[in-house]
Design a protein around this motif. Sequence first.
Motif, PDB file in Angstrom:
ATOM      1  N   HIS A 105    -127.142  59.524  19.783  1.00 30.46           N
ATOM      2  CA  HIS A 105    -126.965  58.531  18.718  1.00 30.46           C
ATOM      3  C   HIS A 105    -125.485  58.129  18.656  1.00 30.46           C
ATOM      4  O   HIS A 105    -124.606  58.991  18.659  1.00 30.46           O
ATOM      5  N   GLY A 106    -125.219  56.843  18.611  1.00 29.06           N
ATOM      6  CA  GLY A 106    -123.833  56.382  18.501  1.00 29.06           C
ATOM      7  C   GLY A 106    -123.200  56.035  19.833  1.00 29.06           C
ATOM      8  O   GLY A 106    -122.063  55.549  19.871  1.00 29.06           O
ATOM      9  N   THR A 107    -123.936  56.277  20.917  1.00 26.26           N
ATOM     10  CA  THR A 107    -123.380  55.944  22.239  1.00 26.26           C
ATOM     11  C   THR A 107    -123.131  54.440  22.329  1.00 26.26           C
ATOM     12  O   THR A 107    -123.950  53.635  21.881  1.00 26.26           O
ATOM     13  N   ILE A 108    -122.000  54.092  22.938  1.00 28.10           N
ATOM     14  CA  ILE A 108    -121.661  52.673  23.104  1.00 28.10           C
ATOM     15  C   ILE A 108    -121.541  52.349  24.582  1.00 28.10           C
ATOM     16  O   ILE A 108    -120.868  53.073  25.323  1.00 28.10           O
ATOM     17  N   VAL A 109    -122.209  51.290  24.991  1.00 27.91           N
ATOM     18  CA  VAL A 109    -122.060  50.814  26.365  1.00 27.91           C
ATOM     19  C   VAL A 109    -121.333  49.485  26.259  1.00 27.91           C
ATOM     20  O   VAL A 109    -121.765  48.589  25.529  1.00 27.91           O
ATOM     21  N   ILE A 110    -120.231  49.364  26.975  1.00 27.21           N
ATOM     22  CA  ILE A 110    -119.407  48.156  26.838  1.00 27.21           C
ATOM     23  C   ILE A 110    -118.920  47.712  28.213  1.00 27.21           C
ATOM     24  O   ILE A 110    -118.699  48.547  29.085  1.00 27.21           O
ATOM     25  N   ALA A 111    -118.771  46.407  28.386  1.00 24.46           N
ATOM     26  CA  ALA A 111    -118.337  45.920  29.699  1.00 24.46           C
ATOM     27  C   ALA A 111    -117.337  44.781  29.544  1.00 24.46           C
ATOM     28  O   ALA A 111    -117.348  44.053  28.541  1.00 24.46           O
ATOM     29  N   ASN A 112    -116.499  44.635  30.559  1.00 29.28           N
ATOM     30  CA  ASN A 112    -115.538  43.532  30.566  1.00 29.28           C
ATOM     31  C   ASN A 112    -116.219  42.259  31.059  1.00 29.28           C
ATOM     32  O   ASN A 112    -115.770  41.158  30.774  1.00 29.28           O
ATOM     33  N   GLU A 113    -117.311  42.446  31.786  1.00 35.06           N
ATOM     34  CA  GLU A 113    -118.054  41.294  32.311  1.00 35.06           C
ATOM     35  C   GLU A 113    -119.520  41.694  32.469  1.00 35.06           C
ATOM     36  O   GLU A 113    -119.818  42.821  32.834  1.00 35.06           O
ATOM     37  N   GLN A 114    -120.427  40.749  32.170  1.00 34.72           N
ATOM     38  CA  GLN A 114    -121.847  40.972  32.463  1.00 34.72           C
ATOM     39  C   GLN A 114    -122.302  39.883  33.430  1.00 34.72           C
ATOM     40  O   GLN A 114    -121.991  38.703  33.244  1.00 34.72           O
ATOM     41  N   THR A 115    -123.040  40.291  34.423  1.00 39.55           N
ATOM     42  CA  THR A 115    -123.478  39.294  35.406  1.00 39.55           C
ATOM     43  C   THR A 115    -124.897  38.804  35.105  1.00 39.55           C
ATOM     44  O   THR A 115    -125.341  37.820  35.678  1.00 39.55           O
ATOM     45  N   ASN A 116    -125.584  39.516  34.206  1.00 42.94           N
ATOM     46  CA  ASN A 116    -126.937  39.087  33.836  1.00 42.94           C
ATOM     47  C   ASN A 116    -127.204  39.433  32.370  1.00 42.94           C
ATOM     48  O   ASN A 116    -128.155  40.145  32.050  1.00 42.94           O
ATOM     49  N   GLY A 117    -126.321  38.934  31.497  1.00 38.47           N
ATOM     50  CA  GLY A 117    -126.430  39.242  30.070  1.00 38.47           C
ATOM     51  C   GLY A 117    -127.716  38.681  29.482  1.00 38.47           C
ATOM     52  O   GLY A 117    -128.154  37.592  29.851  1.00 38.47           O
ATOM     53  N   LYS A 118    -128.321  39.459  28.569  1.00 35.13           N
ATOM     54  CA  LYS A 118    -129.594  39.054  27.972  1.00 35.13           C
ATOM     55  C   LYS A 118    -129.390  38.544  26.555  1.00 35.13           C
ATOM     56  O   LYS A 118    -128.695  39.162  25.753  1.00 35.13           O
ATOM     57  N   GLY A 119    -130.043  37.436  26.232  1.00 35.81           N
ATOM     58  CA  GLY A 119    -129.992  36.906  24.870  1.00 35.81           C
ATOM     59  C   GLY A 119    -131.338  37.088  24.197  1.00 35.81           C
ATOM     60  O   GLY A 119    -132.263  37.658  24.784  1.00 35.81           O
ATOM     61  N   ARG A 120    -131.464  36.585  22.978  1.00 36.95           N
ATOM     62  CA  ARG A 120    -132.744  36.661  22.266  1.00 36.95           C
ATOM     63  C   ARG A 120    -133.755  35.724  22.891  1.00 36.95           C
ATOM     64  O   ARG A 120    -133.392  34.776  23.584  1.00 36.95           O
ATOM     65  N   LEU A 121    -135.006  36.004  22.616  1.00 39.32           N
ATOM     66  CA  LEU A 121    -136.119  35.156  23.033  1.00 39.32           C
ATOM     67  C   LEU A 121    -136.095  34.849  24.529  1.00 39.32           C
ATOM     68  O   LEU A 121    -136.326  33.711  24.948  1.00 39.32           O
ATOM     69  N   GLY A 122    -135.731  35.857  25.299  1.00 42.01           N
ATOM     70  CA  GLY A 122    -135.767  35.740  26.757  1.00 42.01           C
ATOM     71  C   GLY A 122    -134.674  34.873  27.359  1.00 42.01           C
ATOM     72  O   GLY A 122    -134.698  34.576  28.556  1.00 42.01           O
ATOM     73  N   ARG A 123    -133.693  34.481  26.509  1.00 43.08           N
ATOM     74  CA  ARG A 123    -132.622  33.633  27.053  1.00 43.08           C
ATOM     75  C   ARG A 123    -131.581  34.505  27.753  1.00 43.08           C
ATOM     76  O   ARG A 123    -131.575  35.724  27.618  1.00 43.08           O
ATOM     77  N   SER A 124    -130.675  33.838  28.471  1.00 48.26           N
ATOM     78  CA  SER A 124    -129.600  34.634  29.083  1.00 48.26           C
ATOM     79  C   SER A 124    -128.349  34.500  28.199  1.00 48.26           C
ATOM     80  O   SER A 124    -128.279  33.629  27.331  1.00 48.26           O
ATOM     81  N   TRP A 125    -127.396  35.393  28.424  1.00 49.85           N
ATOM     82  CA  TRP A 125    -126.180  35.381  27.606  1.00 49.85           C
ATOM     83  C   TRP A 125    -124.967  35.297  28.530  1.00 49.85           C
ATOM     84  O   TRP A 125    -124.765  36.158  29.389  1.00 49.85           O
ATOM     85  N   PHE A 126    -124.205  34.241  28.367  1.00 47.80           N
ATOM     86  CA  PHE A 126    -123.050  33.968  29.213  1.00 47.80           C
ATOM     87  C   PHE A 126    -121.916  34.939  28.851  1.00 47.80           C
ATOM     88  O   PHE A 126    -121.460  34.951  27.710  1.00 47.80           O
ATOM     89  N   SER A 127    -121.490  35.754  29.812  1.00 48.10           N
ATOM     90  CA  SER A 127    -120.528  36.825  29.481  1.00 48.10           C
ATOM     91  C   SER A 127    -119.426  36.927  30.531  1.00 48.10           C
ATOM     92  O   SER A 127    -119.378  37.866  31.310  1.00 48.10           O
ATOM     93  N   ASN A 128    -118.545  35.945  30.536  1.00 51.67           N
ATOM     94  CA  ASN A 128    -117.458  35.899  31.512  1.00 51.67           C
ATOM     95  C   ASN A 128    -116.469  37.056  31.386  1.00 51.67           C
ATOM     96  O   ASN A 128    -116.263  37.578  30.293  1.00 51.67           O
ATOM     97  N   GLU A 129    -115.834  37.366  32.504  1.00 49.85           N
ATOM     98  CA  GLU A 129    -114.894  38.490  32.569  1.00 49.85           C
ATOM     99  C   GLU A 129    -113.753  38.362  31.548  1.00 49.85           C
ATOM    100  O   GLU A 129    -113.023  37.361  31.549  1.00 49.85           O
ATOM    101  N   GLY A 130    -113.639  39.362  30.697  1.00 48.76           N
ATOM    102  CA  GLY A 130    -112.515  39.441  29.764  1.00 48.76           C
ATOM    103  C   GLY A 130    -112.542  38.426  28.635  1.00 48.76           C
ATOM    104  O   GLY A 130    -111.582  38.317  27.873  1.00 48.76           O
ATOM    105  N   LYS A 131    -113.614  37.678  28.503  1.00 47.58           N
ATOM    106  CA  LYS A 131    -113.630  36.581  27.528  1.00 47.58           C
ATOM    107  C   LYS A 131    -114.384  36.920  26.245  1.00 47.58           C
ATOM    108  O   LYS A 131    -114.622  36.049  25.408  1.00 47.58           O
TER     109      LYS A 131
END
Length: 319
Positions: A105-131
């Motif tokens: 409980h409380g574990t955090i997963v964090i990234a500087n960039e995601q190459t396949n970020g997931k959004g709600r309702l099956g959408r994708s989430w744009f997650s550029n490096e460092g942004k």
Amino acid sequence: MREKLKEIFLKSNHQFISGEELSQQMQISRTAIWKQIEELKKEGYQFEAVRKKGYRLLNEPDDISSEIIQRECHTKIFGSNVVYFKSIDSTQTKAHELARQGAKHGTIVIANEQTNGKGRLGRSWFSNEGKGIWMSILLRPSFSYNEAPQITLFASIILTNALRSLYGIDIRIKWPNDLYFEKKKIAGILTEMHGEQDQIHYLIIGIGLNTHKTKYPLELKQKAGSLEEFINQNPRRIEILCKFLEQFEKKYELFHQKGFAPFFDEYNQLLLKKGTPIVVTQSTSFIYGQIYGVDENGYLIVKKENGEMIKVVSGDITI
Ligand code: BTN
């Protein structure tokens, strides 16, 4: 000693400070100042040095690696186990994997960039490096499946308040959990859970916050925005993260005990303004109306064009 020097520069508002002034304030020689500045550069601080003017801080480091989160954020649970990636497909997918393997409980997963970020309702989430902040929080709560969706509303209050208090801007929540500044979406939250009707095995809150300006793909250009566009300073991800995690931890117990009810007034105050015209999309139908508020369960109350009030339990709204 380096901490004091950092503080002097952070307070300097990016103005030059002469070597002499620094050495007076720090009570060390100018050569020692130079050495300390070289050390700060190794930590990622950037300076401009000009003869007869002194040093000027250009940029502070904005790392969000596990060591930095653990060093800077004052939390006991949310941050005690941080799993950081320079680049990953999705922190959400990774958090599910870690949860199945028994991560706490409380574990955090964090990234500087995601190459396949997931959004709600099956959408994708744009997650550029460092942004931005791309983070998933693993919870092992003891409340029931039905109460779980409200944690997203809780998280959106905490994030909105963190940004408001740091930058003083009028960020609003678009039900259920998008953060908007004026007409631009700057953050979204995706909550996913795993369990049975009366027992949740685990729950993952995925937070995507656009902090720095970036080039959005054409389809997002109209709608997406970054914090940096709206504040007069360079946003610091670590500062936002710590503010968020500290407040999340502080208020989580109350949410866990009492649910959404203690937070519902606050949520309504942060909600996109009453009367905003919206369209509610529910599978194949559209409802036109105005925002009225949320009830104690976190359902959206909409005033339809004919004056009738309805409750929206799930779905998506468009402003
Ligand atoms: C939304 O559609 O508004 C929710 C977006 C959630 C994005 C975050 S970024 C961190 C985490 N990892 C993912 O793949 N998605 C969530």
